[in-house]
Structure formats: C-alpha cells, structure tokens
Write an enzyme that holds these catalytic residues in place. Structure first.
Site, PDB file in Angstrom:
ATOM      1  CE  LYS A 225      -4.217   1.747   2.072  1.00 44.08           C
ATOM      2  NZ  LYS A 225      -5.298   1.556   3.006  1.00 44.08           N
ATOM      3  CG  ASP A 256      -5.936  -2.756  -3.326  1.00 44.94           C
ATOM      4  OD1 ASP A 256      -6.696  -3.279  -2.483  1.00 44.94           O
ATOM      5  OD2 ASP A 256      -6.212  -1.697  -3.914  1.00 44.94           O
ATOM      6  CG  HIS A 259      -3.397  -0.417  -1.911  1.00 49.08           C
ATOM      7  ND1 HIS A 259      -3.250  -1.530  -1.125  1.00 49.08           N
ATOM      8  CD2 HIS A 259      -4.574   0.141  -1.545  1.00 49.08           C
ATOM      9  CE1 HIS A 259      -4.303  -1.655  -0.336  1.00 49.08           C
ATOM     10  NE2 HIS A 259      -5.120  -0.657  -0.574  1.00 49.08           N
ATOM     11  CG  HIS A 283      -7.254  -6.971  -2.855  1.00 51.74           C
ATOM     12  ND1 HIS A 283      -7.078  -6.533  -1.564  1.00 51.74           N
ATOM     13  CD2 HIS A 283      -7.582  -8.287  -2.762  1.00 51.74           C
ATOM     14  CE1 HIS A 283      -7.275  -7.545  -0.741  1.00 51.74           C
ATOM     15  NE2 HIS A 283      -7.575  -8.613  -1.429  1.00 51.74           N
ATOM     16  CG  ASP A 291      -9.973   5.728   0.705  1.00 58.63           C
ATOM     17  OD1 ASP A 291      -9.029   4.926   0.817  1.00 58.63           O
ATOM     18  OD2 ASP A 291     -10.996   5.655   1.400  1.00 58.63           O
ATOM     19  CG  ASP A 293     -10.856   0.341  -0.167  1.00 57.11           C
ATOM     20  OD1 ASP A 293     -10.398  -0.652  -0.737  1.00 57.11           O
ATOM     21  OD2 ASP A 293     -10.295   0.892   0.783  1.00 57.11           O
ATOM     22  CG  ASP A 322     -10.161  -4.569  -0.967  1.00 57.77           C
ATOM     23  OD1 ASP A 322     -11.122  -4.412  -0.197  1.00 57.77           O
ATOM     24  OD2 ASP A 322      -8.990  -4.263  -0.669  1.00 57.77           O
TER      25      ASP A 322
HETATM   26  C1  RNT Z   1      -6.677  -1.967   2.675  1.00 61.06           C
HETATM   27  C2  RNT Z   1      -6.450  -3.183   1.854  1.00 61.06           C
HETATM   28  C3  RNT Z   1      -7.086  -4.433   2.360  1.00 61.06           C
HETATM   29  C4  RNT Z   1      -8.498  -4.249   2.898  1.00 61.06           C
HETATM   30  C5  RNT Z   1      -9.239  -5.530   3.158  1.00 61.06           C
HETATM   31  C6  RNT Z   1     -10.433  -5.328   3.996  1.00 61.06           C
HETATM   32  O1  RNT Z   1      -6.234  -0.831   2.094  1.00 61.06           O
HETATM   33  O2  RNT Z   1      -6.843  -2.954   0.536  1.00 61.06           O
HETATM   34  O3  RNT Z   1      -7.060  -5.392   1.381  1.00 61.06           O
HETATM   35  O4  RNT Z   1      -9.255  -3.471   2.039  1.00 61.06           O
HETATM   36  O5  RNT Z   1      -8.381  -6.474   3.671  1.00 61.06           O
HETATM   37 ZN    ZN Z   2      -6.862  -4.567  -0.815  1.00 63.83          ZN
END
Ligand code: RNT
Ligand code: ZN
Length: 415
Positions: A225, A256, A259, A283, A291, A293, A322
C-alpha cells in the site's frame, strides 16, 4: 435475448476475427474471489468497535447485514446476479462463535469457520482467506512491524492460526486457498526510522512462513500500500518491500489497484511481475483521489487490467475484489462491482488480441489504432446480455429491479 442480436454480434465480431462463443467460454472459466466485507461495512463478527487501520467505510445506507445468516443470505443473492461460479474471500474477523464462546485472534481455530465451510460446500465454491490485522485493540500502534515484542508475537500467532484455517478451507472444499496478509502499519508524519519497522516486518513474515504449511493447498500473498488515512507519510509494507520479499521467499505479491499513486498504470505492472512469478494476486478496486475501495466500474482502468489478465493467462491470477461502499444499497454495490469485473473480462476476451499484438510487432501503429477504435463500438452489450442469459442470470436491464425487490421484501424487514 433475441437470436437476431446474437447472430448480428456473432457476425460483427467475426469480421475482426473474434469468435464470441470462444470468448464466452474463456470468460466463464475465470473465477473471481468475492470479498465478504462489502456486505457489512468490513465490521466482521469478532470484535465490536470502529474500523481502523487507515481504511474507512463511509455512508449510512440502511440494512447492513449484522449476523452471519444475513450476510450469507446477501452473498447468495449477489452470486445469483453474477455469471459463472466464484470463490468467497473471508477475513478472520468473520469467525462465527457459538454457545457464547469467544477467543482472541491469536487463538482462532478451523472450528470457528465450520459454518463458512458448510456454506461454501452448499454453493460448491472455494474459499480464500485474510488474517485481520486491523480494527482490534492490539492493532493501534503497529502489528507485525511493532516495536513491542508482545504485540508482534500476538499478530505472528494470528497469521499462523490463519494459515491453519486456510489449510482447513483447502482440504474441506478441495480448492486451494489464497491467504493474503495486509497490515495497516505506517506513520501519519515523517518517520525518523524507516528501516527499523521494515526490518521487524521482514522478521515477522519469516517467522510466519516458517510455521510449515502445504504450498499446494495455501498460496500466501502479501499486499502493498502507498498510504492510509491517518497514516499518510509512510507505509511499512510498501510495494518495493513486498515485491522483493515475495520474490525472495517464493510467495505471491498482491497488487491492489487502489494502492498506487493516482497516475500510475496498475495494468502495466502485471506483465513485468509475471516474468518473475508463476502466479500473482489482485485486489480489484477503484481509487478516487486519496482513497481506494470505491465500487468497481466498467471503465478504462478496469478494461486495461482485464486485458492484461487475459493476455498473460487468467489461470496465473487470483482475482480478488476489494471495495466497500455504505452509501448505497450494499447488495447492489457488490453486484455492480462483480458484474463489471465479469464484463471487463468478457470485453478482454472479445478483443482481437493476437491481431493487435501482430500489428504492434509489425510496427503498423496506423492500423493498430484504427482496429482498436473499431472494437470499442462493436455490439458488446448484446454479447454481455447473451452471456448472462446463457449462464442463467438476469440481464443488465433486469437485475436491478430484482435487487430493489430484495431490498423491499428482505432487507427492509430486518430488525
Ligand atoms: C486496505 C487493503 C485491504 C483491505 C481488506 C479489507 O487498504 O486494501 O485489502 O481493504 O483487507
Ligand atoms: Zn486490498
């Protein structure tokens, strides 16, 4: 859907050398791993308290799932809207305690997840897993990188417990389990010592992996991240840290898509990494400014990621989702993100990928641009609707009305 639209799409795609039936077949084989945490705002069932660790779920839409039964009911509803069969991705915080029992995260055992295994068996799906190193009284000042030995020990034990639970999932379901470690450790302001926390994280991971586990059953990944909310200046588990750690220790690196710095092209990273790893984990999420998500949309970023998945071989990826949005109906948020990932993979399989690559190799960039633009206006929606009807799920026009009905008849009746 009408055979006319199918026939027309079949003909149009054939003109650019693409067989839509083959594309559908390839898409149907790809499994996603659906995250359980969109359904209840990442709350879980083991600890009552705030979501911490630099992640946030904002919004006050009613009808959040508050019990395992409600969450499972919603998960089944979402699956019913998604073409194909997909794994379920659980967090350790979703342990289900029975008969008034409670244990802390370092003491979790497979038996705290038997209900989830029964659920997975009923649906005929595999399970993935994540230790939960946030939203817990012991996670406020670092976890695996903590300067306090007892805190580090607690979280090392938690991760080892999670490896055992992952093995149990794989054995019970017959499907290997991907176990992803993400920690929130970082600093709000400029750290004076970057090396110390990273060295401790490395030592902790070494201890976790040394527990001994069956690598054909459990695929461990580490997730990087760039920053968290309230942890803006430094993340201990950075991309460089984990990419090197994973490569040297023969585990997976999880990327992810939320990130990284906003102008980085995440899709571009995948082919580089796959030259050094057999498999990698994702992810899929949608970053918005500071941010990640947000609910995954069918946008350029997602299509580019899907194209790279397909071109590099989808069987080399663990594709996890995710995102968590509490400002809209959660079943709908969940469904949109999952369907959009499916759409993107279908879109990628419908691209004349070999022809495009050949044009690049011939340095015929003139035709490459034109063909790519032509593909954008082919009747993709018709193929998508056909794929939905073929797999027995509601079409793009139909599913939302059904979801509204579910809100009225089920969600709004919850206590
Ligand atoms: C957080 C990460 C992680 C979470 C989950 C809930 O920034 O992305 O993967 O979102 O584990
Ligand atoms: Zn994640």
């Amino acid at each position: 859907m009408s055979t006319e639209r199918y026939e027309y799409a079949k003909k149009r795609y054939a003109e650019v050398g693409v067989d839509i039936d083959k594309a559908i077949e390839a898409t149907e084989k790809i499994q996603l791993s659906m995250h359980c945490w969109q359904g209840d705002d990442v709350k879980g069932f083991d600890v009552k308290g705030e979501l911490t660790g630099g992640i946030q779920t904002t919004g006050n839409y009613p009808y959040r799932a508050t019990t395992p039964e409600e969450l499972m009911q919603d998960i089944e509803k979402v699956y019913s809207y998604i073409p194909g069969k997909h794994k379920l991705n659980l967090h350790a915080s979703y342990a289900i305690f029975e008969n008034g029992e409670w244990v802390d995260r370092d003491k979790l055992e497979p038996r705290h997840f038997t209900k989830w295994v029964e659920f997975a068996k009923k649906l005929g799906i595999g399970l993935d897993f994540n230790p939960t190193l946030f939203a817990h009284p012991k996670s406020d000042d670092g976890t695996l990188s903590s300067e306090k030995d007892d805190i580090r020990r607690f979280w090392i034990n938690h991760c080892i417990a999670c490896i055992r639970i992952s093995e149990y999932f794989a054995k019970e379901t017959g499907v290997p389990c991907m176990m992803n470690i993400w920690i929130p450790d970082g600093f709000k302001d400029i750290p004076a010592d970057r090396k110390g926390p990273r060295a401790r994280l490395k030592a902790s991971l070494d201890e976790i992996l040394a527990c001994g586990y069956d690598k054909s059953l459990v695929y461990v990944a580490v997730e990087q991240k760039v920053f968290g909310i309230g942890l803006e200046s430094m993340t201990v588990g950075s991309h460089e840290f984990y990419m090197n750690y994973a490569a040297k220790n023969d585990i997976m690196c999880l990327i992810d898509s939320g990130h990284f710095h906003p102008t980085e092209n995440v899709a571009d990273k995948l082919s580089s990494m796959l030259l050094f790893y057999d498999k990698m984990a994702l992810h899929v999420t949608r970053p918005v400014r500071w941010d990640s998500d947000h609910v995954v949309l069918f946008n350029d970023d997602l299509r580019e990621i899907a194209l790279e998945i397909v071109r590099n071989g989808a069987d080399r990826f663990f594709i996890g989702m995710d995102y968590f949005d509490a400002s809209i109906n959660r079943v709908s948020a969940w469904t949109n993100g999952m369907r959009n990932m499916e759409k993107a993979l279908l879109y990628a399989n419908l691209a004349p990928n070999e022809e495009l690559a050949k044009l690049q190799n011939d340095r015929n960039f003139t035709k490459l641009m034109s063909l790519r633009e032509e593909v954008k206006t082919l009747p993709f929606g018709d193929v998508w609707d056909y794929y939905c009807s073929k797999t027995g799920v509601l079409s793009e026009h139909e599913w939302f009305a059904d979801c509204e009905k579910y809100e009225k008849e089920v969600l709004s009746k919850r206590a």
